[in-house]
Design a protein around this motif. Structure first.
Motif, PDB file in Angstrom:
ATOM      1  N   VAL A  85       0.926  -1.397   0.042  1.00  0.00           N
ATOM      2  CA  VAL A  85      -0.073   0.130  -0.123  1.00  0.00           C
ATOM      3  C   VAL A  85       0.727   1.317  -0.229  1.00  0.00           C
ATOM      4  N   ILE A  86       2.160   1.218   0.227  1.00  0.00           N
ATOM      5  CA  ILE A  86       3.148   2.142   0.309  1.00  0.00           C
ATOM      6  C   ILE A  86       3.849   2.145  -1.097  1.00  0.00           C
ATOM      7  N   ASP A  87       3.907   3.549  -1.658  1.00  0.00           N
ATOM      8  CA  ASP A  87       4.795   3.905  -2.837  1.00  0.00           C
ATOM      9  C   ASP A  87       5.960   3.196  -2.805  1.00  0.00           C
ATOM     10  N   SER A  88       6.351   2.236  -3.840  1.00  0.00           N
ATOM     11  CA  SER A  88       7.611   1.593  -3.605  1.00  0.00           C
ATOM     12  C   SER A  88       8.696   2.401  -3.693  1.00  0.00           C
ATOM     13  N   VAL A  89       8.522   3.569  -4.421  1.00  0.00           N
ATOM     14  CA  VAL A  89       9.583   4.381  -4.265  1.00  0.00           C
ATOM     15  C   VAL A  89      10.048   4.982  -3.220  1.00  0.00           C
ATOM     16  N   ASP A  90       9.172   5.276  -2.174  1.00  0.00           N
ATOM     17  CA  ASP A  90       9.799   5.513  -0.939  1.00  0.00           C
ATOM     18  C   ASP A  90       9.923   4.249  -0.133  1.00  0.00           C
ATOM     19  N   PHE A  91       9.405   3.080  -0.183  1.00  0.00           N
ATOM     20  CA  PHE A  91       9.752   2.056   0.648  1.00  0.00           C
ATOM     21  C   PHE A  91       9.524   0.665  -0.302  1.00  0.00           C
ATOM     22  N   PRO A  92      10.624   0.150  -1.016  1.00  0.00           N
ATOM     23  CA  PRO A  92      10.602  -0.772  -1.700  1.00  0.00           C
ATOM     24  C   PRO A  92      10.724  -2.206  -1.064  1.00  0.00           C
ATOM     25  N   LEU A  93      10.126  -2.309   0.050  1.00  0.00           N
ATOM     26  CA  LEU A  93      10.153  -3.690   0.573  1.00  0.00           C
ATOM     27  C   LEU A  93       9.000  -4.761   0.109  1.00  0.00           C
ATOM     28  N   ALA A  94       8.045  -4.219  -0.431  1.00  0.00           N
ATOM     29  CA  ALA A  94       7.048  -5.131  -1.010  1.00  0.00           C
ATOM     30  C   ALA A  94       7.281  -6.082  -2.036  1.00  0.00           C
ATOM     31  N   ASN A  95       6.936  -7.579  -1.764  1.00  0.00           N
ATOM     32  CA  ASN A  95       7.033  -8.412  -2.793  1.00  0.00           C
ATOM     33  C   ASN A  95       6.846  -8.098  -4.037  1.00  0.00           C
ATOM     34  N   PHE A  96       5.436  -7.420  -4.327  1.00  0.00           N
ATOM     35  CA  PHE A  96       5.236  -6.962  -5.583  1.00  0.00           C
ATOM     36  C   PHE A  96       5.131  -5.434  -5.605  1.00  0.00           C
ATOM     37  N   PRO A  97       6.167  -4.863  -6.446  1.00  0.00           N
ATOM     38  CA  PRO A  97       6.218  -3.318  -6.209  1.00  0.00           C
ATOM     39  C   PRO A  97       5.168  -2.525  -6.955  1.00  0.00           C
ATOM     40  N   HIS A  98       4.904  -1.436  -6.241  1.00  0.00           N
ATOM     41  CA  HIS A  98       4.045  -0.342  -6.805  1.00  0.00           C
ATOM     42  C   HIS A  98       4.798   0.927  -7.006  1.00  0.00           C
ATOM     43  N   PHE A  99       5.417   1.278  -8.116  1.00  0.00           N
ATOM     44  CA  PHE A  99       6.371   2.374  -8.258  1.00  0.00           C
ATOM     45  C   PHE A  99       5.401   3.513  -8.448  1.00  0.00           C
ATOM     46  N   ASN A 100       5.551   4.797  -7.838  1.00  0.00           N
ATOM     47  CA  ASN A 100       4.769   5.973  -8.203  1.00  0.00           C
ATOM     48  C   ASN A 100       3.165   5.673  -7.999  1.00  0.00           C
ATOM     49  N   GLU A 101       2.703   4.962  -7.001  1.00  0.00           N
ATOM     50  CA  GLU A 101       1.422   4.449  -6.859  1.00  0.00           C
ATOM     51  C   GLU A 101       1.425   4.347  -5.525  1.00  0.00           C
ATOM     52  N   GLY A 102       0.140   4.420  -4.844  1.00  0.00           N
ATOM     53  CA  GLY A 102       0.157   3.995  -3.351  1.00  0.00           C
ATOM     54  C   GLY A 102       0.232   5.201  -2.497  1.00  0.00           C
ATOM     55  N   LEU A 103       0.228   4.986  -1.011  1.00  0.00           N
ATOM     56  CA  LEU A 103       0.620   6.177  -0.202  1.00  0.00           C
ATOM     57  C   LEU A 103       2.015   6.564  -0.175  1.00  0.00           C
ATOM     58  N   PRO A 104       2.239   7.740   0.407  1.00  0.00           N
ATOM     59  CA  PRO A 104       3.538   8.143   0.491  1.00  0.00           C
ATOM     60  C   PRO A 104       3.942   7.485   1.957  1.00  0.00           C
ATOM     61  N   LEU A 105       5.167   7.137   2.297  1.00  0.00           N
ATOM     62  CA  LEU A 105       5.641   6.528   3.478  1.00  0.00           C
ATOM     63  C   LEU A 105       4.948   7.113   4.733  1.00  0.00           C
ATOM     64  N   ASP A 106       5.123   8.209   4.987  1.00  0.00           N
ATOM     65  CA  ASP A 106       4.620   9.092   6.183  1.00  0.00           C
ATOM     66  C   ASP A 106       2.957   9.109   6.354  1.00  0.00           C
ATOM     67  N   VAL A 107       2.475   9.291   5.063  1.00  0.00           N
ATOM     68  CA  VAL A 107       0.995   8.923   4.950  1.00  0.00           C
ATOM     69  C   VAL A 107       0.572   7.525   5.628  1.00  0.00           C
ATOM     70  N   ALA A 108       1.207   6.423   5.071  1.00  0.00           N
ATOM     71  CA  ALA A 108       0.728   5.189   5.425  1.00  0.00           C
ATOM     72  C   ALA A 108       1.058   5.015   6.934  1.00  0.00           C
ATOM     73  N   ARG A 109       2.199   5.508   7.326  1.00  0.00           N
ATOM     74  CA  ARG A 109       2.295   5.182   8.787  1.00  0.00           C
ATOM     75  C   ARG A 109       1.296   6.132   9.666  1.00  0.00           C
ATOM     76  N   ASP A 110       1.074   7.129   9.314  1.00  0.00           N
ATOM     77  CA  ASP A 110      -0.133   7.957  10.133  1.00  0.00           C
ATOM     78  C   ASP A 110      -1.371   7.057   9.980  1.00  0.00           C
ATOM     79  N   CYS A 111      -1.815   6.669   8.613  1.00  0.00           N
ATOM     80  CA  CYS A 111      -3.083   5.898   8.724  1.00  0.00           C
ATOM     81  C   CYS A 111      -2.921   4.522   9.272  1.00  0.00           C
ATOM     82  N   LEU A 112      -1.829   3.809   9.402  1.00  0.00           N
ATOM     83  CA  LEU A 112      -1.690   2.664  10.224  1.00  0.00           C
ATOM     84  C   LEU A 112      -2.018   2.822  11.569  1.00  0.00           C
ATOM     85  N   THR A 113      -1.508   3.888  12.131  1.00  0.00           N
ATOM     86  CA  THR A 113      -1.573   4.250  13.544  1.00  0.00           C
ATOM     87  C   THR A 113      -2.990   4.627  13.869  1.00  0.00           C
TER      88      THR A 113
END
Length: 309
Positions: free
Chosen positions: A232-260
């Motif tokens: 769900v995190i943009d793979s440009v910010d956080f390329p840990l996902a098994n199936f990457p989504h480059f320039n898609e998804g949520l910025p890392l900081d947004v994903a962190r805030d939403c998860l919390t």
């Protein structure tokens, strides 16, 4: 007495696109996840790992690859998580691919039929064998929860469907990835879904959006599970996902805030973390960042329990 959280590793690549995710539970432990949770105030019990299921292709069943192995993993997860729930602990399940969530849901609804699911994922996973090109079963998780797809999977629980659409809220998916069959299925079921483009639109407040999505479930259900796919995190910010989504998804900081925010409820019934591929993180920095995210979110869950919020 401290609230208890129970770790369970599911090192399975049975339902996915390639190897690596079987290493995720060990990597998360090595990055200090149990110790960080204990420092946050949780009583931590580690139930170890289910058997490793390595990646393989399945030429004999191209539209539902490794179906037999995925069913075995789902059934094993349901038994293990059922024991955790019966003991009164909060399950933290470390995948593995997204099909792990089918077993977690099966265990929960067998005990609490009015359980809801927040599906925090870069994809809606609404494929079925008849419409797939890859045949990869972790692209079909919501379809199977809704009672469509391979009968061996959508019947792998105490009822069919495992969840009605009214018990599911999807959050964070990339709408550009949806094909016509998935859009039809989404509309037919009336699935509530909040795409990443809505969450990050100009003037939008991602945390408020996450709170509203969570409250859609807490208002009508006896607890909810949270499925968190790191893609769900943009793979440009956080390329840990098994199936990457480059320039898609949520910025890392947004994903962190939403998860919390999504975890900030006394009714959180469990967290599943999926699609972590340590092979994409040779230095371990990304896994350590993920541990920071998860422990921070679960600290907010503990605070909510103590407040009764």
């Amino acid at each position: 007495m401290a609230a208890e959280i129970a770790l369970l590793g599911v090192p399975s690549c049975a339902g996915t696109h390639g190897p690596g995710q079987e290493k995720a539970p060990a990597a998360l432990r090595a990055a200090g996840l149990p110790e960080r949770l204990a420092a946050a105030g949780w009583k931590v019990t580690d139930h170890g790992d289910l058997p490793v299921v390595p990646f393989r292709t399945d030429p004999a069943r191209r539209t539902s690859q490794n179906l037999d192995r995925v069913v075995e993993v789902v059934e094993a997860v349901a038994v293990a998580v059922g024991g955790i729930v019966d003991a009164g602990a909060l399950p933290l399940v470390m995948g593995g691919d997204c099909t792990v969530t089918l077993g977690v849901v099966a265990a929960q609804v067998a005990r609490r039929p009015r359980t809801g699911l927040l599906y925090f994922d870069g994809d809606l996973d609404l494929s079925v064998p008849e419409t797939t090109r890859s045949g990869v079963l972790d692209t079909m998780v919501l379809s199977h929860l809704l009672g469509e797809g391979a009968p061996e999977l959508y019947r792998a629980g105490p009822r069919t469907p495992l969840l009605p659409a009214s018990a599911i809220v999807a959050f964070g998916h990339e709408p550009a990835e949806l094909g016509a069959p998935a859009r039809e299925r989404m509309a037919r079921h009336g699935l509530r879904a909040h795409p990443c483009t809505e969450i990050t639109a100009p003037g939008a407040d991602p945390v408020s959006a996450a709170r509203a999505a969570r409250e859609e479930l807490t208002a009508g259900h006896d607890g909810f599970l949270l499925h968190f796919d790191v893609d769900v995190i943009d793979s440009v910010d956080f390329p840990l996902a098994n199936f990457p989504h480059f320039n898609e998804g949520l910025p890392l900081d947004v994903a962190r805030d939403c998860l919390t925010e999504l975890c900030s409820a006394a009714h959180l019934a469990g967290l599943v973390v999926t699609e972590v591929n340590p092979d994409r993180d040779p230095g371990g920095d990304l896994v350590r960042t993920l541990v920071d995210m998860v422990t921070g979110a679960l600290e907010s869950a503990l605070d909510a329990r103590e407040r009764g919020a």
